[in-house]
Design a protein around this motif. Structure first.
Motif, PDB file in Angstrom:
ATOM      1  N   GLN A  36     -13.047  -1.619 -11.497  1.00  9.18           N
ATOM      2  CA  GLN A  36     -13.974  -0.895 -12.348  1.00  9.18           C
ATOM      3  C   GLN A  36     -14.174  -1.627 -13.669  1.00  9.18           C
ATOM      4  O   GLN A  36     -15.297  -1.731 -14.175  1.00  9.18           O
ATOM      5  CB  GLN A  36     -13.457   0.527 -12.596  1.00  9.18           C
ATOM      6  CG  GLN A  36     -14.510   1.491 -13.128  1.00  9.18           C
ATOM      7  CD  GLN A  36     -15.677   1.646 -12.168  1.00  9.18           C
ATOM      8  OE1 GLN A  36     -15.476   1.747 -10.958  1.00  9.18           O
ATOM      9  NE2 GLN A  36     -16.897   1.603 -12.695  1.00  9.18           N
ATOM     10  N   SER A  37     -13.054  -2.145 -14.224  1.00 11.51           N
ATOM     11  CA  SER A  37     -13.167  -2.883 -15.484  1.00 11.51           C
ATOM     12  C   SER A  37     -13.992  -4.154 -15.305  1.00 11.51           C
ATOM     13  O   SER A  37     -14.842  -4.491 -16.142  1.00 11.51           O
ATOM     14  CB  SER A  37     -11.770  -3.215 -16.003  1.00 11.51           C
ATOM     15  OG  SER A  37     -11.840  -3.976 -17.185  1.00 11.51           O
ATOM     16  N   LEU A  38     -13.764  -4.862 -14.202  1.00 11.07           N
ATOM     17  CA  LEU A  38     -14.510  -6.100 -13.943  1.00 11.07           C
ATOM     18  C   LEU A  38     -16.006  -5.835 -13.821  1.00 11.07           C
ATOM     19  O   LEU A  38     -16.839  -6.550 -14.399  1.00 11.07           O
ATOM     20  CB  LEU A  38     -13.990  -6.760 -12.670  1.00 11.07           C
ATOM     21  CG  LEU A  38     -12.727  -7.620 -12.801  1.00 11.07           C
ATOM     22  CD1 LEU A  38     -12.242  -8.045 -11.444  1.00 11.07           C
ATOM     23  CD2 LEU A  38     -13.007  -8.842 -13.664  1.00 11.07           C
ATOM     24  N   THR A  39     -16.338  -4.856 -13.033  1.00 10.92           N
ATOM     25  CA  THR A  39     -17.773  -4.599 -12.824  1.00 10.92           C
ATOM     26  C   THR A  39     -18.456  -4.224 -14.129  1.00 10.92           C
ATOM     27  O   THR A  39     -19.599  -4.648 -14.393  1.00 10.92           O
ATOM     28  CB  THR A  39     -17.964  -3.482 -11.792  1.00 10.92           C
ATOM     29  OG1 THR A  39     -17.216  -2.331 -12.193  1.00 10.92           O
ATOM     30  CG2 THR A  39     -17.502  -3.928 -10.421  1.00 10.92           C
ATOM     31  N   GLU A  40     -17.772  -3.454 -14.940  1.00  8.15           N
ATOM     32  CA  GLU A  40     -18.380  -3.063 -16.210  1.00  8.15           C
ATOM     33  C   GLU A  40     -18.507  -4.262 -17.140  1.00  8.15           C
ATOM     34  O   GLU A  40     -19.547  -4.442 -17.802  1.00  8.15           O
ATOM     35  CB  GLU A  40     -17.554  -1.955 -16.859  1.00  8.15           C
ATOM     36  CG  GLU A  40     -17.645  -0.629 -16.118  1.00  8.15           C
ATOM     37  CD  GLU A  40     -16.747   0.443 -16.714  1.00  8.15           C
ATOM     38  OE1 GLU A  40     -16.046   0.122 -17.698  1.00  8.15           O
ATOM     39  OE2 GLU A  40     -16.741   1.586 -16.206  1.00  8.15           O
ATOM     40  N   GLN A  41     -17.494  -5.107 -17.226  1.00  5.65           N
ATOM     41  CA  GLN A  41     -17.537  -6.279 -18.099  1.00  5.65           C
ATOM     42  C   GLN A  41     -18.585  -7.267 -17.620  1.00  5.65           C
ATOM     43  O   GLN A  41     -19.354  -7.825 -18.420  1.00  5.65           O
ATOM     44  CB  GLN A  41     -16.154  -6.957 -18.144  1.00  5.65           C
ATOM     45  CG  GLN A  41     -15.068  -6.144 -18.824  1.00  5.65           C
ATOM     46  CD  GLN A  41     -15.299  -6.013 -20.329  1.00  5.65           C
ATOM     47  OE1 GLN A  41     -16.002  -6.825 -20.938  1.00  5.65           O
ATOM     48  NE2 GLN A  41     -14.729  -4.962 -20.921  1.00  5.65           N
ATOM     49  N   LEU A  42     -18.599  -7.517 -16.287  1.00  4.47           N
ATOM     50  CA  LEU A  42     -19.569  -8.484 -15.767  1.00  4.47           C
ATOM     51  C   LEU A  42     -20.996  -7.966 -15.911  1.00  4.47           C
ATOM     52  O   LEU A  42     -21.942  -8.740 -16.095  1.00  4.47           O
ATOM     53  CB  LEU A  42     -19.252  -8.789 -14.305  1.00  4.47           C
ATOM     54  CG  LEU A  42     -17.962  -9.593 -14.087  1.00  4.47           C
ATOM     55  CD1 LEU A  42     -17.659  -9.734 -12.608  1.00  4.47           C
ATOM     56  CD2 LEU A  42     -18.083 -10.973 -14.733  1.00  4.47           C
ATOM     57  N   ARG A  43     -21.177  -6.695 -15.783  1.00 11.31           N
ATOM     58  CA  ARG A  43     -22.505  -6.115 -15.998  1.00 11.31           C
ATOM     59  C   ARG A  43     -22.918  -6.303 -17.450  1.00 11.31           C
ATOM     60  O   ARG A  43     -24.093  -6.584 -17.758  1.00 11.31           O
ATOM     61  CB  ARG A  43     -22.469  -4.632 -15.646  1.00 11.31           C
ATOM     62  CG  ARG A  43     -23.816  -3.931 -15.731  1.00 11.31           C
ATOM     63  CD  ARG A  43     -23.744  -2.609 -14.978  1.00 11.31           C
ATOM     64  NE  ARG A  43     -24.907  -1.803 -15.281  1.00 11.31           N
ATOM     65  CZ  ARG A  43     -24.947  -0.800 -16.152  1.00 11.31           C
ATOM     66  NH1 ARG A  43     -23.850  -0.465 -16.804  1.00 11.31           N
ATOM     67  NH2 ARG A  43     -26.057  -0.115 -16.374  1.00 11.31           N
ATOM     68  N   GLU A  44     -21.910  -6.212 -18.342  1.00 12.78           N
ATOM     69  CA  GLU A  44     -22.175  -6.427 -19.769  1.00 12.78           C
ATOM     70  C   GLU A  44     -22.551  -7.876 -20.021  1.00 12.78           C
ATOM     71  O   GLU A  44     -23.476  -8.174 -20.784  1.00 12.78           O
ATOM     72  CB  GLU A  44     -20.923  -6.055 -20.563  1.00 12.78           C
ATOM     73  CG  GLU A  44     -21.060  -6.213 -22.081  1.00 12.78           C
ATOM     74  CD  GLU A  44     -21.761  -5.025 -22.709  1.00 12.78           C
ATOM     75  OE1 GLU A  44     -22.184  -5.150 -23.857  1.00 12.78           O
ATOM     76  OE2 GLU A  44     -21.876  -3.970 -22.061  1.00 12.78           O
ATOM     77  N   LEU A  45     -21.821  -8.799 -19.344  1.00 17.90           N
ATOM     78  CA  LEU A  45     -22.034 -10.221 -19.594  1.00 17.90           C
ATOM     79  C   LEU A  45     -23.312 -10.735 -18.945  1.00 17.90           C
ATOM     80  O   LEU A  45     -24.012 -11.585 -19.514  1.00 17.90           O
ATOM     81  CB  LEU A  45     -20.839 -11.037 -19.085  1.00 17.90           C
ATOM     82  CG  LEU A  45     -19.545 -10.919 -19.897  1.00 17.90           C
ATOM     83  CD1 LEU A  45     -18.415 -11.620 -19.179  1.00 17.90           C
ATOM     84  CD2 LEU A  45     -19.732 -11.497 -21.300  1.00 17.90           C
ATOM     85  N   THR A  46     -23.572 -10.277 -17.716  1.00 21.24           N
ATOM     86  CA  THR A  46     -24.690 -10.866 -16.970  1.00 21.24           C
ATOM     87  C   THR A  46     -25.983 -10.100 -17.130  1.00 21.24           C
ATOM     88  O   THR A  46     -27.061 -10.630 -16.827  1.00 21.24           O
ATOM     89  CB  THR A  46     -24.348 -10.918 -15.477  1.00 21.24           C
ATOM     90  OG1 THR A  46     -24.148  -9.589 -14.998  1.00 21.24           O
ATOM     91  CG2 THR A  46     -23.096 -11.740 -15.234  1.00 21.24           C
ATOM     92  N   GLY A  47     -25.899  -8.867 -17.534  1.00 18.53           N
ATOM     93  CA  GLY A  47     -27.104  -8.061 -17.668  1.00 18.53           C
ATOM     94  C   GLY A  47     -27.616  -7.539 -16.348  1.00 18.53           C
ATOM     95  O   GLY A  47     -28.723  -7.002 -16.283  1.00 18.53           O
ATOM     96  N   ALA A  48     -26.852  -7.722 -15.280  1.00 17.77           N
ATOM     97  CA  ALA A  48     -27.284  -7.234 -13.969  1.00 17.77           C
ATOM     98  C   ALA A  48     -27.371  -5.716 -13.989  1.00 17.77           C
ATOM     99  O   ALA A  48     -26.590  -5.028 -14.660  1.00 17.77           O
ATOM    100  CB  ALA A  48     -26.314  -7.698 -12.892  1.00 17.77           C
ATOM    101  N   ARG A  49     -28.324  -5.217 -13.206  1.00 18.57           N
ATOM    102  CA  ARG A  49     -28.502  -3.773 -13.144  1.00 18.57           C
ATOM    103  C   ARG A  49     -27.336  -3.123 -12.385  1.00 18.57           C
ATOM    104  O   ARG A  49     -26.879  -2.037 -12.746  1.00 18.57           O
ATOM    105  CB  ARG A  49     -29.833  -3.450 -12.460  1.00 18.57           C
ATOM    106  CG  ARG A  49     -30.136  -1.969 -12.408  1.00 18.57           C
ATOM    107  CD  ARG A  49     -31.420  -1.718 -11.679  1.00 18.57           C
ATOM    108  NE  ARG A  49     -31.698  -0.290 -11.569  1.00 18.57           N
ATOM    109  CZ  ARG A  49     -32.660   0.245 -10.823  1.00 18.57           C
ATOM    110  NH1 ARG A  49     -33.457  -0.560 -10.115  1.00 18.57           N
ATOM    111  NH2 ARG A  49     -32.832   1.531 -10.794  1.00 18.57           N
ATOM    112  N   THR A  50     -26.864  -3.807 -11.340  1.00 20.21           N
ATOM    113  CA  THR A  50     -25.757  -3.295 -10.521  1.00 20.21           C
ATOM    114  C   THR A  50     -24.782  -4.429 -10.234  1.00 20.21           C
ATOM    115  O   THR A  50     -25.213  -5.532  -9.851  1.00 20.21           O
ATOM    116  CB  THR A  50     -26.253  -2.730  -9.185  1.00 20.21           C
ATOM    117  OG1 THR A  50     -27.244  -1.722  -9.429  1.00 20.21           O
ATOM    118  CG2 THR A  50     -25.087  -2.147  -8.381  1.00 20.21           C
ATOM    119  N   VAL A  51     -23.470  -4.138 -10.408  1.00 15.17           N
ATOM    120  CA  VAL A  51     -22.415  -5.103 -10.073  1.00 15.17           C
ATOM    121  C   VAL A  51     -21.456  -4.421  -9.084  1.00 15.17           C
ATOM    122  O   VAL A  51     -20.970  -3.313  -9.350  1.00 15.17           O
ATOM    123  CB  VAL A  51     -21.645  -5.568 -11.317  1.00 15.17           C
ATOM    124  CG1 VAL A  51     -20.533  -6.541 -10.924  1.00 15.17           C
ATOM    125  CG2 VAL A  51     -22.598  -6.211 -12.319  1.00 15.17           C
TER     126      VAL A  51
END
Length: 711
Positions: A36-51
């Motif tokens: 959960q932490s990874l998906t939220e951080q990567l979504r923050e970093l990449t700007g992807a709509r869904t991770v």
């Protein structure tokens, strides 16, 4: 979410921030928290709509959705559709734009339905092993995806390693939980088993306590090494007073201790198991209890004896009950004999009156004509012999004569008993006889056989009751052949051999099956006012003679008893020729005659003098002792009665033996042999002259004593 600027990826500060974030994630132990932490951080970093992070769970390539950001997108694809994202299902690189997917590609339809505009898939590997997949959907400005790859590519091994560690931790946690569960279950199981064991031990203790059974262990020297607490209730000793302090033989009564100890150690030496060994134990208060001991050896590894383990069951009450039962049976048997005497009393009185009538009549005839005395005296002697026989039979039944096995002419014995009983039985019961005279003598106890005959005939008479009836008594020799189907009353085969068969049949009321089963029980009777003439006594006598008994009966059809008495080969031997008459035998010397009845003394003195002896008479033991002290040198032997005033014959016997132990003393008594030998040892008596005795009988006793013949 704030607007994402791609230029920020190139900045070193952003890269450092990403590395710090990922490094912090390495310390996360929960796969769910990590994902959960990874998906939220990567979504923050990449700007992807869904991770999404897919977790590879086995070698088949199946995945599970570990985490998705945002959470509301967790239902974007079904489980089967998520499987298609597995690199093994679609190993080729995916195009960034779904429109570039072939129409038959497995992802084409799911992506279209989800309205995804761009895709980026990264394999997460650690140590060359596929851990999972990272999926980015709907990345803004896909033209600069290369910059995203520069961030994700160096981070993916670290993400994979963190995920593998988290998964390993989860697996360890799962195993730990399973182990804890198994430990808890096993603990509960052991607790339950311990509870059952405690209850079982409690039940065993209660059972041992109520059954009064002591458990014990001893070493090879017999020293107690263990004793259960029941010992305190049974023998009064607490285990602490016995264990390592006493040997098993120390609590055995003093009497018989050494033989018991010796026998026990012989068992120890053989390492035998012993069962139901009945032995006494002396309790703490000095009383004695009886126990039944069971034990088995305990061996060392080298086979040497380490000791014994076993139990002592208190059977004192059983022993007492058996003793009481035996005493009751003896009392019952004695009562039976006395009641038998009561039955015979009428007949004996009748016979005695007849005998006295004969004696008185012939005596009167002698007075009237002395010259005819020679003809009348033999008849008087016959009558007197009949009276003596009746007295001996009374003594037999009263148990006052020796119970010995001797050759008996059975047809004569049965005939005598029938003649005696005919005068006592009711007139409505007629006795018919068929007694074979061509039979051998058998070795038996005459008094016991008389009891059999009397009991069977009297019971037959009582079965007839007041109606007119018939009792048939037969006696014959018979043989049981091997394989013959002759069985006794209990259905057991009768042993092959030669027998004399006594059969008593009546046409009385008969017996039903229950009565036939119970008739041989002690004390059982079908009579409201019975005399106790139980068939158990008959059965016991038959068995003691090695014989067999048959019973046939039906209600209203009468009853038949068959008694089989074995004939031994020695019983069939021919009779030896008659011994040479000893009528010419004469004695000499002085005899001290002790008799308080003057008439008996006069007759005995006359007989002794006729035999050639000199007789010195005394009326009691005191006078006889004084006479012996005066004439000891002349007196060769003593003939004494027992029942006398001042000093009886028993005391006289012992006083004379003190003076001269080798002095021959003949006992003359009418009490019976058993009464005499119960107070004087048989080997100390020179001879027995049972009253009433004839001239010939007294002469034979004297001859055997004087000439040293067997007593």
């Amino acid at each position: 979410m704030k607007e994402f600027q791609y230029a920020e990826f190139a900045k070193p500060a952003v890269q450092l921030m990403a590395i710090e974030v990922i490094s912090g994630l390495l310390a996360t132990s929960s796969p769910q928290e990590l994902g959960q932490s990874l998906t939220e951080q990567l979504r923050e970093l990449t700007g992807a709509r869904t991770v999404m992070i897919l977790l590879h769970i086995d070698t088949s390539g199946k995945h599970e959705l570990l985490a998705v950001s945002p959470l509301r997108r967790n239902r974007l694809f079904s489980n089967s559709e998520l499987e298609v994202f597995c690199p093994k299902c679609s190993p080729d690189d995916l195009p960034y734009y779904p429109k570039d997917l072939p129409t038959d590609h497995p992802l084409s339809e799911p992506i279209r339905k989800a309205a995804v505009k761009s895709i980026a898939r990264y394999q997460l590997q650690a140590g060359g092993e596929l851990v999972g997949s990272l999926i980015l959907l709907d990345i803004p400005d896909i033209d600069r995806i290369a910059e995203v790859n520069q961030i994700i590519t160096p981070l993916s091994p670290m993400i994979a390693l963190a995920m593998r560690n988290a998964l390993a931790y989860r697996q360890i946690e799962q195993q730990a939980r399973e182990l804890e569960q198994r430990v808890a279950e096993r603990t509960d199981e052991l607790r339950e088993k311990n509870c059952e064991l405690s209850k079982s031990e409690e039940r065993l203790d209660q059972l041992a306590e109520h059954s009064r059974t002591i458990s014990w262990e001893v070493d090879a020297q017999g020293l107690y090494t263990y004793l259960s607490h029941v010992s305190e209730a049974v023998i009064g000793y607490h285990p602490d007073e016995i264990v390592f302090k006493k040997h098993f033989y120390d609590i055995h009564p003093d009497e018989g201790r050494e033989p018991f100890k010796k026998a026990a150690f012989e068992v120890f030496e053989r390492k035998d198991v012993f069962q139901n060994l009945v032995n006494p134990i002396q309790t703490k208060d000095g009383s004695v209890v009886w126990v039944s001991t069971n034990g088995f050896p305990m061996l060392n590894a080298d086979g040497t004896l380490r000791g014994y383990r076993g139990s002592d069951a208190d059977i004192t009450e059983r022993i007492r009950a058996e003793e009481e039962k035996q005493a009751l049976e003896q009392q019952f048997n004695q009562t039976q004999k006395l009641e038998s005497l009561g039955v015979l009393a009428g007949g004996i009185a009748h016979d005695f009156n007849n005998i006295l009538a004969v004696i008185i009549g012939y005596c009167y005839m002698v007075k009237m004509d002395y010259e005819a005395a020679r003809d009348h005296i033999p008849e008087i002697e016959k009558a007197a012999d009949r009276a003596a026989a009746l007295c001996r039979q009374m003594l037999d039944y009263a148990g006052k004569t020796q119970m010995v096995m001797s050759p008996i002419n059975l047809w004569m014995l049965v005939g005598e008993m029938i003649n005696m009983l005919q005068s006592t039985l009711p007139q409505n019961a007629v006795i018919r006889t068929d007694l074979s005279t061509d039979i051998p003598c058998i070795n038996c106890d005459s008094s016991q056989i008389r009891q059999i005959v009397m009991n069977l005939i009297i019971n037959a008479s009582e079965a007839i009751g007041e109606a007119q009836g018939e009792i048939r008594v037969s006696l014959a020799k018979t043989a049981i052949v091997a394989g013959q189907s002759e069985k006794d009353y209990n259905g057991q085969p009768i042993l092959p051999g030669s027998y004399l068969c006594l059969e008593v049949t009546d046409n009385g009321c008969g017996m039903d099956e229950e009565t036939k089963w119970r008739i041989f029980e002690p004390f059982f009777t079908t009579k409201f006012t019975g005399r106790g003439l139980g068939m158990s006594a008959v059965l016991g006598i038959v068995k003691s003679h090695g014989g067999a008994l048959q019973l046939f009966s039906q209600p209203g059809q009468g009853t038949t008893f068959k008694v089989y008495l074995p004939v031994q080969k020695s019983d069939i031997a021919e009779e030896s020729p008659e011994q040479v008459s000893s009528a010419v035998w004469k004695g000499n010397g002085t005899i001290l005659l002790v008799e308080d009845e003057q008439q008996v003394a006069l007759v005995a003195k006359t007989m002794l003098e006729a035999m050639g002896f000199t007789a010195i008479a005394a009326e009691n033991g005191k006078e006889a002792l004084e006479l012996y002290q005066k004439h000891a040198a002349d007196i060769a032997l003593v003939l004494t009665d027992l029942g006398m005033p001042l000093m009886d014959g028993y005391t006289l016997f012992h006083e004379l033996k003190k003076i001269k132990p080798e002095l021959p003393i003949i006992i003359s008594s009418g009490f019976g042999d058993t009464s005499v030998t119960s107070r004087i040892a048989r080997e100390g008596i020179a001879g027995l002259a049972t009253k009433p005795y004839s001239f010939d009988q007294l002469r034979e006793v004297l001859k055997s004593v004087v000439e040293g013949a067997p007593k």
